[in-house]
Design an enzyme around this catalytic site. Structure first.
Site, PDB file in Angstrom:
ATOM      1  N   PRO A  10       0.790  -1.228   0.000  1.00  0.00           N
ATOM      2  CA  PRO A  10       0.000   0.000   0.000  1.00  0.00           C
ATOM      3  C   PRO A  10       0.826   1.284   0.000  1.00  0.00           C
ATOM      4  CG  PRO A  10      -0.172  -1.161   2.094  1.00  0.00           C
ATOM      5  CD  PRO A  10       0.511  -2.093   1.147  1.00  0.00           C
ATOM      6  N   ASN A  11       0.309   2.225  -0.772  1.00  0.00           N
ATOM      7  CA  ASN A  11       0.814   3.595  -0.879  1.00  0.00           C
ATOM      8  C   ASN A  11       2.099   3.730  -1.696  1.00  0.00           C
ATOM      9  OD1 ASN A  11      -1.281   4.855   0.724  1.00  0.00           O
ATOM     10  ND2 ASN A  11      -0.379   3.798   2.467  1.00  0.00           N
ATOM     11  N   ARG A  18       5.190  12.091  -3.300  1.00  0.00           N
ATOM     12  CA  ARG A  18       5.009  12.634  -1.944  1.00  0.00           C
ATOM     13  C   ARG A  18       6.208  12.214  -1.088  1.00  0.00           C
ATOM     14  NH1 ARG A  18       1.277  14.569  -4.035  1.00  0.00           N
ATOM     15  NH2 ARG A  18      -0.977  14.543  -3.634  1.00  0.00           N
ATOM     16  N   TYR A  23      11.308   8.883   0.918  1.00  0.00           N
ATOM     17  CA  TYR A  23      11.252   7.823  -0.088  1.00  0.00           C
ATOM     18  C   TYR A  23      11.936   8.171  -1.415  1.00  0.00           C
ATOM     19  CZ  TYR A  23       7.907   5.887   3.219  1.00  0.00           C
ATOM     20  OH  TYR A  23       7.316   5.391   4.354  1.00  0.00           O
ATOM     21  N   ASN A  74       8.151  -5.641  -1.239  1.00  0.00           N
ATOM     22  CA  ASN A  74       8.081  -4.537  -0.291  1.00  0.00           C
ATOM     23  C   ASN A  74       6.607  -4.465   0.129  1.00  0.00           C
ATOM     24  OD1 ASN A  74       7.917  -2.232   1.205  1.00  0.00           O
ATOM     25  ND2 ASN A  74       9.060  -0.949  -0.248  1.00  0.00           N
ATOM     26  N   ALA A  77       3.191  -1.018   4.678  1.00  0.00           N
ATOM     27  CA  ALA A  77       2.784  -1.110   6.084  1.00  0.00           C
ATOM     28  C   ALA A  77       2.285  -2.505   6.461  1.00  0.00           C
ATOM     29  CB  ALA A  77       1.709  -0.064   6.374  1.00  0.00           C
ATOM     30  N   HIS A  80       4.263  -4.866   8.874  1.00  0.00           N
ATOM     31  CA  HIS A  80       4.220  -4.810  10.330  1.00  0.00           C
ATOM     32  C   HIS A  80       2.916  -5.368  10.899  1.00  0.00           C
ATOM     33  CE1 HIS A  80       7.445  -2.157   9.230  1.00  0.00           C
ATOM     34  NE2 HIS A  80       6.613  -1.298   8.670  1.00  0.00           N
ATOM     35  N   ASP A  87       1.751 -16.021   5.999  1.00  0.00           N
ATOM     36  CA  ASP A  87       1.240 -17.374   5.724  1.00  0.00           C
ATOM     37  C   ASP A  87       1.332 -17.705   4.235  1.00  0.00           C
ATOM     38  OD1 ASP A  87       0.669 -17.808   8.401  1.00  0.00           O
ATOM     39  OD2 ASP A  87      -1.474 -17.416   8.215  1.00  0.00           O
ATOM     40  N   GLU A  98      12.997  -9.391   1.043  1.00  0.00           N
ATOM     41  CA  GLU A  98      12.164  -8.291   1.554  1.00  0.00           C
ATOM     42  C   GLU A  98      12.931  -6.977   1.371  1.00  0.00           C
ATOM     43  OE1 GLU A  98      11.240  -8.945   5.675  1.00  0.00           O
ATOM     44  OE2 GLU A  98      10.447  -6.916   5.971  1.00  0.00           O
ATOM     45  N   HIS A 100      12.864  -2.695   1.899  1.00  0.00           N
ATOM     46  CA  HIS A 100      12.286  -1.444   2.393  1.00  0.00           C
ATOM     47  C   HIS A 100      13.149  -0.291   1.916  1.00  0.00           C
ATOM     48  CE1 HIS A 100       9.398  -3.557   4.729  1.00  0.00           C
ATOM     49  NE2 HIS A 100      10.362  -4.351   5.158  1.00  0.00           N
ATOM     50  N   ILE A 101      12.500   0.700   1.385  1.00  0.00           N
ATOM     51  CA  ILE A 101      13.211   1.864   0.856  1.00  0.00           C
ATOM     52  C   ILE A 101      13.873   2.634   1.997  1.00  0.00           C
ATOM     53  CG2 ILE A 101      12.922   4.049  -0.371  1.00  0.00           C
ATOM     54  CD1 ILE A 101      10.383   2.663  -1.676  1.00  0.00           C
ATOM     55  N   SER A 102      13.097   2.862   3.054  1.00  0.00           N
ATOM     56  CA  SER A 102      13.621   3.606   4.204  1.00  0.00           C
ATOM     57  C   SER A 102      14.267   2.629   5.191  1.00  0.00           C
ATOM     58  CB  SER A 102      12.473   4.354   4.895  1.00  0.00           C
ATOM     59  OG  SER A 102      11.515   3.445   5.407  1.00  0.00           O
ATOM     60  N   ARG A 107      13.234   4.428  12.369  1.00  0.00           N
ATOM     61  CA  ARG A 107      11.931   5.104  12.413  1.00  0.00           C
ATOM     62  C   ARG A 107      11.128   4.657  13.653  1.00  0.00           C
ATOM     63  NH1 ARG A 107       9.295   4.873   6.584  1.00  0.00           N
ATOM     64  NH2 ARG A 107       8.036   6.522   7.548  1.00  0.00           N
ATOM     65  N   ARG A 111       7.596   0.114  13.347  1.00  0.00           N
ATOM     66  CA  ARG A 111       8.162  -0.346  12.059  1.00  0.00           C
ATOM     67  C   ARG A 111       9.337  -1.304  12.272  1.00  0.00           C
ATOM     68  NH1 ARG A 111       5.671   3.209   8.310  1.00  0.00           N
ATOM     69  NH2 ARG A 111       5.302   5.231   9.254  1.00  0.00           N
TER      70      ARG A 111
HETATM   71  O1  CA2 Z   1      10.498   1.863   3.644  1.00  0.00           O
HETATM   72  C1  CA2 Z   1       9.665   1.175   3.051  1.00  0.00           C
HETATM   73  O2  CA2 Z   1       9.816   0.750   1.917  1.00  0.00           O
HETATM   74  C2  CA2 Z   1       8.317   0.872   3.731  1.00  0.00           C
HETATM   75  O3  CA2 Z   1       7.934  -0.453   3.392  1.00  0.00           O
HETATM   76  C3  CA2 Z   1       7.321   1.869   3.165  1.00  0.00           C
HETATM   77  C4  CA2 Z   1       5.956   1.822   3.825  1.00  0.00           C
HETATM   78  C5  CA2 Z   1       6.083   1.865   5.346  1.00  0.00           C
HETATM   79  O4  CA2 Z   1       4.809   1.693   5.953  1.00  0.00           O
HETATM   80  C6  CA2 Z   1       7.036   0.815   5.874  1.00  0.00           C
HETATM   81  O5  CA2 Z   1       7.131   0.948   7.276  1.00  0.00           O
HETATM   82  C7  CA2 Z   1       8.401   0.960   5.248  1.00  0.00           C
HETATM   83  C8  CA2 Z   1       5.104   3.000   3.373  1.00  0.00           C
HETATM   84  C9  CA2 Z   1       4.975   3.112   1.907  1.00  0.00           C
HETATM   85  C10 CA2 Z   1       4.429   4.473   1.604  1.00  0.00           C
HETATM   86  O6  CA2 Z   1       5.012   4.903   0.415  1.00  0.00           O
HETATM   87  C11 CA2 Z   1       4.928   6.225   0.106  1.00  0.00           C
HETATM   88  C12 CA2 Z   1       5.765   6.658  -0.881  1.00  0.00           C
HETATM   89  C13 CA2 Z   1       5.749   7.987  -1.223  1.00  0.00           C
HETATM   90  C14 CA2 Z   1       4.878   8.853  -0.594  1.00  0.00           C
HETATM   91  C15 CA2 Z   1       4.052   8.393   0.391  1.00  0.00           C
HETATM   92  C16 CA2 Z   1       4.065   7.062   0.751  1.00  0.00           C
END
Ligand code: CA2
Length: 149
Positions: A10-11, A18, A23, A74, A77, A80, A87, A98, A100-102, A107, A111
């Site tokens: 998601p997102n 954004r 990110y 990836n 959210a 977590h 499963d 796996e 994760h960008i960040s 954080r 997370r």
């Molecule tokens: O760091 C990552 O890749 C995460 O999987 C990104 C998730 C976050 O919930 C994880 O804890 C870590 C959130 C993805 C949201 O992506 C956005 C990208 C640009 C702008 C807004 C949200």
């Protein structure tokens, strides 16, 4: 030719649009192009997908059981929260990486725990979108090792 599924939760469709301070400025389409180019050089195909729906990600993981040599994920959210994605991954036999960008460990504490890490063969966090390319390269090694095992 073997296919690797690269699944995004998601997102992540908002990537590059954004919160660039967290990110980065590259879009998910840029990430897909980079992974596709490298996978081509390494001799495999990719199926790159993103969904905001947990059930869709689970359905793709089920499809991967027949159609993919490995999964790079990836889960956003859902990382977590989702025992259901864990499963599904546990029912997949190939390598799972796996991404994760960040740097999730730098954080909020919610997370710091990942259900997916209980299944993942490797985890990359905090390398920005370059993490996807690094995971693609690592996947080639894991697939080759699997062939010789
Ligand atoms: O760091 C990552 O890749 C995460 O999987 C990104 C998730 C976050 O919930 C994880 O804890 C870590 C959130 C993805 C949201 O992506 C956005 C990208 C640009 C702008 C807004 C949200």
């Amino acid at each position: 030719m073997q296919t690797v599924f690269i699944l995004n939760g998601p997102n992540l469709n908002l990537l590059g649009k954004r919160q660039p301070e967290i990110y980065g400025r590259e879009t998910l389409a840029d990430v897909e192009a980079g992974c596709r180019a490298l996978a081509g050089e390494l001799g495999f195909d990719i199926r790159f997908a993103q969904s905001n729906a947990e059930h869709q990600i689970i359905d793709w993981i089920h499809e991967a059981r027949e159609a993919a040599a490995g999964i790079i994920i990836n889960p956003g959210a859902f990382t977590h929260t989702s025992v259901a994605i864990l499963d599904a991954l546990n029912a997949f036999e190939g390598p799972v990486l796996e991404v994760h960008i960040s740097n999730v460990h730098k954080r909020e504490s919610f997370r710091h725990h990942s259900y997916v890490s209980l299944r993942a063969d490797g985890v990359i966090a905090g390398f920005g979108v370059e993490g996807y390319v690094l995971a693609t390269r690592r996947m080639a090694t894991l697939i080759l090792e699997g062939r010789s095992a």
